[in-house]
Scaffold this motif. Sequence first.
Motif, short mmCIF file in Angstrom:
data_model
loop_
_atom_site.label_atom_id
_atom_site.label_comp_id
_atom_site.label_asym_id
_atom_site.label_seq_id
_atom_site.Cartn_x
_atom_site.Cartn_y
_atom_site.Cartn_z
N SER A 60 0.16 30.56 18.77
CA SER A 60 1.47 29.93 18.62
C SER A 60 2.39 30.19 19.81
CB SER A 60 2.15 30.43 17.35
OG SER A 60 2.42 31.82 17.43
N ASP A 61 1.92 30.92 20.84
CA ASP A 61 2.79 31.32 21.95
C ASP A 61 3.42 30.13 22.66
OD1 ASP A 61 2.37 33.96 21.44
OD2 ASP A 61 1.09 34.34 23.18
N LEU A 62 2.64 29.10 22.94
CA LEU A 62 3.17 27.94 23.67
C LEU A 62 4.28 27.27 22.88
CD1 LEU A 62 2.95 26.09 26.14
CD2 LEU A 62 1.23 24.76 24.90
N GLN A 63 4.05 27.06 21.60
CA GLN A 63 5.08 26.43 20.76
C GLN A 63 6.34 27.28 20.69
OE1 GLN A 63 1.87 26.72 20.06
NE2 GLN A 63 1.07 24.87 19.05
N GLU A 64 6.16 28.59 20.53
CA GLU A 64 7.32 29.48 20.41
C GLU A 64 8.10 29.54 21.71
OE1 GLU A 64 6.07 33.27 19.02
OE2 GLU A 64 5.30 32.51 17.12
N ALA A 65 7.39 29.53 22.85
CA ALA A 65 8.07 29.59 24.14
C ALA A 65 8.90 28.33 24.37
CB ALA A 65 7.05 29.76 25.26
N VAL A 66 8.33 27.17 24.06
CA VAL A 66 9.06 25.90 24.23
C VAL A 66 10.24 25.85 23.26
CG1 VAL A 66 8.88 23.41 23.87
CG2 VAL A 66 7.11 24.62 25.17
N ARG A 67 10.05 26.30 22.04
CA ARG A 67 11.15 26.33 21.06
C ARG A 67 12.31 27.18 21.58
NH1 ARG A 67 13.04 29.68 16.95
NH2 ARG A 67 13.94 28.55 15.14
N THR A 68 12.00 28.38 22.10
CA THR A 68 13.04 29.26 22.61
C THR A 68 13.77 28.62 23.78
OG1 THR A 68 11.77 31.20 21.93
CG2 THR A 68 13.51 31.56 23.54
N ALA A 69 13.02 27.94 24.67
CA ALA A 69 13.64 27.29 25.82
C ALA A 69 14.59 26.17 25.38
CB ALA A 69 12.56 26.73 26.74
N VAL A 70 14.19 25.39 24.40
CA VAL A 70 15.04 24.31 23.90
C VAL A 70 16.33 24.89 23.31
CG1 VAL A 70 15.24 22.50 22.14
CG2 VAL A 70 13.17 22.66 23.53
N ILE A 71 16.20 25.93 22.51
CA ILE A 71 17.38 26.54 21.88
C ILE A 71 18.30 27.11 22.95
CG2 ILE A 71 18.14 28.42 20.38
CD1 ILE A 71 15.55 27.98 18.77
N ASN A 72 17.73 27.80 23.93
CA ASN A 72 18.55 28.38 25.00
C ASN A 72 19.27 27.29 25.78
OD1 ASN A 72 18.42 28.97 28.18
ND2 ASN A 72 18.99 30.85 27.12
N LYS A 73 18.55 26.26 26.19
CA LYS A 73 19.17 25.22 27.01
C LYS A 73 20.24 24.47 26.24
CE LYS A 73 18.23 21.15 29.86
NZ LYS A 73 17.21 20.17 30.34
N ARG A 74 19.94 24.09 25.02
CA ARG A 74 20.89 23.30 24.24
C ARG A 74 22.08 24.15 23.80
NH1 ARG A 74 20.28 19.30 20.34
NH2 ARG A 74 21.70 18.26 21.78
N GLY A 75 21.89 25.47 23.74
CA GLY A 75 23.00 26.36 23.39
C GLY A 75 23.94 26.63 24.56
N GLY A 76 23.50 26.27 25.77
CA GLY A 76 24.32 26.52 26.96
C GLY A 76 23.81 27.64 27.82
N GLY A 77 22.59 28.14 27.54
CA GLY A 77 22.01 29.22 28.29
C GLY A 77 21.49 28.79 29.65
N MET A 78 21.01 29.78 30.42
CA MET A 78 20.62 29.54 31.81
C MET A 78 19.11 29.63 32.03
SD MET A 78 22.37 31.30 35.15
CE MET A 78 23.84 30.26 35.09
N GLY A 79 18.35 29.95 30.99
CA GLY A 79 16.92 29.97 31.21
C GLY A 79 16.20 30.99 30.35
N LEU A 80 14.93 31.21 30.72
CA LEU A 80 14.07 32.09 29.94
C LEU A 80 13.43 33.13 30.85
CD1 LEU A 80 13.99 31.26 27.00
CD2 LEU A 80 11.60 30.63 27.27
N ILE A 81 13.25 34.34 30.30
CA ILE A 81 12.55 35.40 31.00
C ILE A 81 11.41 35.81 30.08
CG2 ILE A 81 14.34 37.02 30.19
CD1 ILE A 81 13.72 38.65 32.81
N SER A 82 10.23 35.26 30.33
CA SER A 82 9.10 35.37 29.41
C SER A 82 7.91 36.00 30.11
CB SER A 82 8.73 33.99 28.87
OG SER A 82 7.69 34.07 27.93
N GLY A 83 7.38 37.10 29.53
CA GLY A 83 6.30 37.83 30.17
C GLY A 83 5.01 37.87 29.38
N ARG A 84 5.00 38.58 28.24
CA ARG A 84 3.75 38.83 27.53
C ARG A 84 3.04 37.55 27.11
NH1 ARG A 84 6.09 43.12 23.36
NH2 ARG A 84 7.99 42.09 24.04
N LYS A 85 3.80 36.53 26.75
CA LYS A 85 3.17 35.27 26.36
C LYS A 85 2.39 34.66 27.52
CE LYS A 85 6.07 33.62 22.53
NZ LYS A 85 6.61 34.89 22.10
N ALA A 86 2.78 35.00 28.76
CA ALA A 86 2.12 34.42 29.93
C ALA A 86 1.01 35.31 30.48
CB ALA A 86 3.16 34.14 31.03
#
Length: 364
Positions: free
Chosen positions: A311-337
């Motif tokens: 489920s890592d790919l789906q969760e990573a994309v979900r987090t990115a969408v929430i961050n971007k649409r919330g007004g955030g500046m990006g993602l810092i993702s390690g273990r999933k990659a």
Amino acid sequence: MSTQLKHGETLARIESLLGDEAASLLEHQSRTIPKEKLHLPGPDFVDRVWALSDRPTPVLRSLQALFNHGRLAGTGYLSILPVDQGVEHSAGASFAPNPDYFDPENIVRLAIEGGCNAVASTFGVLGAVARKYAHKIPFIVKINHNELLTYPNKYDQILFGTVEQARDMGAVAVGATVYFGSEESTRQITEIAEAFAYAHELGMATILWCYLRNPKFKTPEGDMHTAADLTGQANHLGVTMQADLIKQKLPERNGGYLVLGHESPYGKTNKKVYEELTSDHPIDLVRYQVANCYMGRCGLINSGGESKGKSDLQEAVRTAVINKRGGGMGLISGRKAFQRPMAEGVELLHAIQDVYLAKEITVA
């Protein structure tokens, strides 16, 4: 194939990965804090926001170096690969799923091939390959860690090197963690505030992992380490320490102050936080985290979280969408990659970046 078609295909893939949540996440319109009140990411963010601050000119140059690298260069968004887990969670636990990453060069290679803006790691990892890679991708040196070899385990962040060492290996930024809410937080706040001030003097940017840590935050009502009101306040303290970027976990709930203060007084809050400034929607909870970063003057990057497998790919994309649409500046993702073959790690990082490149996905 036309660019427009490529964009359309990207959006379709994002929608597919979001599954049943696609409409809720992609069509949500925030009724809490209007996006017009936020200082949103964009190509001119350093000129528009940080150039007005007290940051020394070399720090502005370092920040711009972060924004100008990788697939997201020129967008004002950030995709950072963080790999400090070899210290934080033990090298065995972190790298056994893919032993290639015991070799620090592969960590940096993943960040480069993955199109990241920067790689964030330890003195040991980045120092081992600095002369080969420091001029090829921005380095962010994590200067403190929780070593977790003390028995019984002691949860504390301690310095592993100096700001000068980070500068000498060519780093454009330093990162650090403060465990807000812990018994050691007063020392950590003082220690890292001083380190960040010195990093600014030397021309480096600063990134603060604003994590909560207290066993009493785990309650029958839920784990308040990810409550929007408490993590938001941790963000606010982090910006006050003159962090240039804030790393924070994605909020999963709200009402931490209310739950922790139910039996005995804890902190202070206001009912408008829960009635007007937030809702139960994950985008609105991230919006409150952004608001606590001085309405976005300090960029919020959410963490990608632990690897859970398929489920890592789906969760990573979900987090990115929430961050971007919330007004955030990006993602810092390690273990999933990095806990998978490099080609799959690159694919996951690109999928995260595609969310920020997709013009159809806008701030709510």
